[in-house]
Scaffold this motif. Structure first.
Motif, PDB file in Angstrom:
ATOM      1  N   PRO A 322       0.826  -1.212   0.000  1.00 20.61           N
ATOM      2  CA  PRO A 322       0.000   0.000   0.000  1.00 20.61           C
ATOM      3  C   PRO A 322       0.857   1.256   0.000  1.00 20.61           C
ATOM      4  N   ARG A 323       0.268   2.344  -0.415  1.00 18.40           N
ATOM      5  CA  ARG A 323       1.008   3.600  -0.464  1.00 18.40           C
ATOM      6  C   ARG A 323       1.433   4.058   0.927  1.00 18.40           C
ATOM      7  N   MET A 324       0.641   3.711   1.933  1.00 21.83           N
ATOM      8  CA  MET A 324       0.971   4.126   3.293  1.00 21.83           C
ATOM      9  C   MET A 324       2.256   3.476   3.788  1.00 21.83           C
ATOM     10  N   ALA A 325       2.655   2.362   3.180  1.00 22.65           N
ATOM     11  CA  ALA A 325       3.864   1.662   3.619  1.00 22.65           C
ATOM     12  C   ALA A 325       5.114   2.173   2.914  1.00 22.65           C
ATOM     13  N   THR A 326       4.965   3.182   2.073  1.00 22.10           N
ATOM     14  CA  THR A 326       6.126   3.703   1.342  1.00 22.10           C
ATOM     15  C   THR A 326       7.174   4.273   2.286  1.00 22.10           C
ATOM     16  N   PHE A 327       6.736   4.830   3.410  1.00 17.40           N
ATOM     17  CA  PHE A 327       7.706   5.426   4.328  1.00 17.40           C
ATOM     18  C   PHE A 327       8.626   4.367   4.922  1.00 17.40           C
ATOM     19  N   LEU A 328       8.136   3.133   5.103  1.00 16.06           N
ATOM     20  CA  LEU A 328       8.994   2.061   5.600  1.00 16.06           C
ATOM     21  C   LEU A 328      10.084   1.714   4.595  1.00 16.06           C
ATOM     22  N   LYS A 329       9.709   1.677   3.347  1.00 15.54           N
ATOM     23  CA  LYS A 329      10.703   1.411   2.311  1.00 15.54           C
ATOM     24  C   LYS A 329      11.720   2.541   2.245  1.00 15.54           C
ATOM     25  N   ASP A 330      11.258   3.763   2.302  1.00 17.76           N
ATOM     26  CA  ASP A 330      12.172   4.903   2.229  1.00 17.76           C
ATOM     27  C   ASP A 330      13.136   4.929   3.403  1.00 17.76           C
ATOM     28  N   ALA A 331      12.698   4.444   4.571  1.00 15.99           N
ATOM     29  CA  ALA A 331      13.561   4.437   5.746  1.00 15.99           C
ATOM     30  C   ALA A 331      14.591   3.315   5.691  1.00 15.99           C
ATOM     31  N   ALA A 332      14.204   2.169   5.148  1.00 20.76           N
ATOM     32  CA  ALA A 332      15.105   1.017   5.150  1.00 20.76           C
ATOM     33  C   ALA A 332      15.978   0.927   3.906  1.00 20.76           C
ATOM     34  N   TRP A 333      15.525   1.495   2.800  1.00 26.72           N
ATOM     35  CA  TRP A 333      16.225   1.330   1.526  1.00 26.72           C
ATOM     36  C   TRP A 333      17.654   1.845   1.536  1.00 26.72           C
ATOM     37  N   PRO A 334      17.961   2.980   2.169  1.00 22.40           N
ATOM     38  CA  PRO A 334      19.342   3.462   2.125  1.00 22.40           C
ATOM     39  C   PRO A 334      20.365   2.524   2.767  1.00 22.40           C
ATOM     40  N   VAL A 335      19.947   1.699   3.717  1.00 26.48           N
ATOM     41  CA  VAL A 335      20.892   0.805   4.396  1.00 26.48           C
ATOM     42  C   VAL A 335      20.958  -0.568   3.734  1.00 26.48           C
ATOM     43  N   VAL A 336      20.192  -0.758   2.681  1.00 22.93           N
ATOM     44  CA  VAL A 336      20.193  -2.046   1.975  1.00 22.93           C
ATOM     45  C   VAL A 336      21.267  -2.020   0.897  1.00 22.93           C
ATOM     46  N   PRO A 337      22.220  -2.958   0.922  1.00 28.13           N
ATOM     47  CA  PRO A 337      23.251  -2.989  -0.124  1.00 28.13           C
ATOM     48  C   PRO A 337      22.640  -3.208  -1.503  1.00 28.13           C
ATOM     49  N   GLU A 338      23.371  -2.771  -2.500  1.00 31.20           N
ATOM     50  CA  GLU A 338      22.852  -2.874  -3.872  1.00 31.20           C
ATOM     51  C   GLU A 338      22.605  -4.322  -4.272  1.00 31.20           C
ATOM     52  N   LYS A 339      23.487  -5.218  -3.845  1.00 31.62           N
ATOM     53  CA  LYS A 339      23.320  -6.632  -4.199  1.00 31.62           C
ATOM     54  C   LYS A 339      22.020  -7.182  -3.636  1.00 31.62           C
ATOM     55  N   THR A 340      21.657  -6.745  -2.429  1.00 34.27           N
ATOM     56  CA  THR A 340      20.401  -7.190  -1.831  1.00 34.27           C
ATOM     57  C   THR A 340      19.218  -6.516  -2.498  1.00 34.27           C
ATOM     58  N   ARG A 341      19.385  -5.258  -2.886  1.00 36.70           N
ATOM     59  CA  ARG A 341      18.296  -4.559  -3.588  1.00 36.70           C
ATOM     60  C   ARG A 341      17.902  -5.295  -4.860  1.00 36.70           C
ATOM     61  N   ASN A 342      18.883  -5.840  -5.530  1.00 35.45           N
ATOM     62  CA  ASN A 342      18.591  -6.540  -6.780  1.00 35.45           C
ATOM     63  C   ASN A 342      17.787  -7.817  -6.556  1.00 35.45           C
ATOM     64  N   LYS A 343      17.734  -8.282  -5.311  1.00 34.60           N
ATOM     65  CA  LYS A 343      16.977  -9.495  -4.998  1.00 34.60           C
ATOM     66  C   LYS A 343      15.545  -9.190  -4.579  1.00 34.60           C
ATOM     67  N   ILE A 344      15.222  -7.912  -4.388  1.00 36.32           N
ATOM     68  CA  ILE A 344      13.900  -7.515  -3.931  1.00 36.32           C
ATOM     69  C   ILE A 344      13.069  -7.071  -5.130  1.00 36.32           C
ATOM     70  N   LYS A 345      11.883  -7.641  -5.261  1.00 33.95           N
ATOM     71  CA  LYS A 345      10.997  -7.323  -6.375  1.00 33.95           C
ATOM     72  C   LYS A 345       9.631  -6.927  -5.838  1.00 33.95           C
ATOM     73  N   PHE A 346       9.070  -5.891  -6.421  1.00 32.14           N
ATOM     74  CA  PHE A 346       7.737  -5.409  -6.047  1.00 32.14           C
ATOM     75  C   PHE A 346       6.759  -5.803  -7.151  1.00 32.14           C
ATOM     76  N   MET A 347       5.682  -6.493  -6.752  1.00 34.25           N
ATOM     77  CA  MET A 347       4.737  -7.022  -7.722  1.00 34.25           C
ATOM     78  C   MET A 347       3.302  -6.806  -7.249  1.00 34.25           C
ATOM     79  N   THR A 348       2.416  -6.865  -8.208  1.00 31.28           N
ATOM     80  CA  THR A 348       0.994  -6.916  -7.901  1.00 31.28           C
ATOM     81  C   THR A 348       0.608  -8.364  -7.621  1.00 31.28           C
ATOM     82  N   PRO A 349      -0.563  -8.617  -7.029  1.00 33.74           N
ATOM     83  CA  PRO A 349      -0.973 -10.017  -6.813  1.00 33.74           C
ATOM     84  C   PRO A 349      -1.004 -10.833  -8.097  1.00 33.74           C
TER      85      PRO A 349
END
Length: 403
Positions: A322-349
């Motif tokens: 949900p859009r309300m959860a965007t702040f959690l991503k914005d808070a955690a994303w800077p500390v996530v290494p690039e290699k791990t970022r490449n393993k995370i995928k955002f999808m619809t159901p």
């Protein structure tokens, strides 16, 4: 002037003829009437053909008594200042001269193409032999490089394990903690951090500290259920697949960390030989924001994935965020290494279901799709859903997820 003719190039000497005339030398002896050379309109007596360079006085007859002994082919430019020569050139269309040059160029190109076609087969064989040779060299170099990499990895793994020996910096940890620093874990660290020994040593130390702090949880696996996180099958490569839906969250994210750790340990138990990672599906449908206002637990989970559970995550699929959860991503994303970022995928159901059909075992895909539909069924209560929660154990059997 007609094609095939050659005209004398006047060299600037004064012609003895009182009336301007033009002497034309054809490629074969004949007599014809020439007209249309500028203002000239007179008969030109054509002498018999002779080789270039012979004096005009040796011709059988002629109307121009020019002493010039220099002759050019039709259409060739000349720097002569002779009025007769200049007038003759103006009478020749430029397009005609261009056509002559084009024909000459085309003939040369056709000869070059014919010569090239004759050697095409031979060149193809040579190129094929060269490519085959290059492929062999590339294969050998690849094998040598792979061997060197393997040797380097083994050496670095041995260096990490030496840190646990008596007298070394990590020797003071307990036997329980150092038990985790085996060759398998050290190799995963070297792989994750691409041989950076400083990072590997630091993460090894942090993993030993974390292990000592969570000794009771790791040995007893007792935790307070915080949701429906569980192993529901495997993908086509045999990697375990874990699923959770935030609609079934029973406590805050901080209180759910122990539950998540045990589920990851269960997925490791389910890994067959040769498999070291798992796929995670986080279904954020029905997420309760008031239970997830603090992003710190999420950052702690990601740090565990970088340290103690290094290289244990093959892929993280986040669906229906949900859009309300965007702040959690914005808070955690800077500390996530690039290699791990490449393993995370955002999808619809829908995208998640399609991805499962492609990459997961058929029974796993159907099982998770059914759970997603169940969690979106407004007619079912939490208690109704809880009664159906099952997990796949290390024997591949479906057992109650929570006792």
């Amino acid at each position: 002037m007609a094609r095939g003719y050659k005209a004398s190039n006047c060299c600037g000497k004064k012609a003895r003829a009182t009336t301007p005339t033009c002497v034309v030398r054809p490629m074969r002896p004949h007599t014809e009437r020439r007209e249309g050379l500028g203002s000239m309109s007179q008969a030109c007596e054509v002498p018999p053909w002779r080789p270039l360079g012979r004096e005009p006085s040796s011709w059988s007859s002629g109307s121009v008594d020019c002493d010039c002994n220099m002759h050019l082919q039709l259409g060739t430019d000349s720097s002569s200042n002779c009025p007769l020569e200049n007038q003759r050139k103006r009478a020749i269309p430029v397009s005609f001269r261009a056509a002559v040059l084009a024909v000459s160029f085309a003939r040369r190109m056709s000869k070059a193409s014919a010569s090239k076609s004759l050697s095409t087969d031979q060149n193809s064989r040579v190129v094929g032999q060269q490519l085959s040779f290059l492929e062999v060299i590339h294969s050998l170099s690849g094998r040598l490089s792979q061997t060197e990499t393997t040797t380097s990895t083994r050496e670095k793994v041995a260096q990490l394990m030496d840190l646990l020996e008596p007298g070394q910096p990590l020797a003071h940890f307990s036997d329980f903690a150092k038990e985790y620093g085996d060759a398998t874990y050290c190799r995963r660290l070297v792989t994750k951090y691409q041989g950076d020994m400083k990072k590997c040593s630091y993460q090894l130390k942090q993993a030993l500290i974390w292990r000592e702090q969570h000794k009771e949880l790791l040995t007893t696996r007792r935790y307070t259920q915080a949701g429906d996180y569980r192993v529901l099958g495997a993908d086509l490569a045999g990697r375990p697949v874990l699923y959770m839906c935030m609609k079934n969250q029973l406590s805050s994210m901080g209180q759910a960390i122990d539950h998540i750790i045990v589920c990851m340990l269960q997925s490791i138990d389910n890994m067959p030989a040769g498999v070291e990672s798992a796929t995670h599906i986080w279904d954020l449908h029905g997420m309760m924001i008031y239970l997830n206002l603090n992003p710190t637990p999420l950052i702690q989970i990601l740090k565990m994935a970088e340290g103690y559970f290094a290289e244990r995550m093959h892929e993280l699929i986040i669906t229906d965020m949900p859009r309300m959860a965007t702040f959690l991503k914005d808070a955690a994303w800077p500390v996530v290494p690039e290699k791990t970022r490449n393993k995370i995928k955002f999808m619809t159901p829908e995208q998640s279901k399609h991805n499962m059909q492609i990459h997961f075992a058929p029974e796993t895909s159907l099982r998770i799709a059914a759970c997603m539909d169940q969690n979106r069924d407004q007619k079912l209560s939490l208690e109704d859903r809880q009664r159906t929660w099952m997990r796949v154990d290390k024997h591949g059997e479906l057992v109650p997820a929570f006792l």
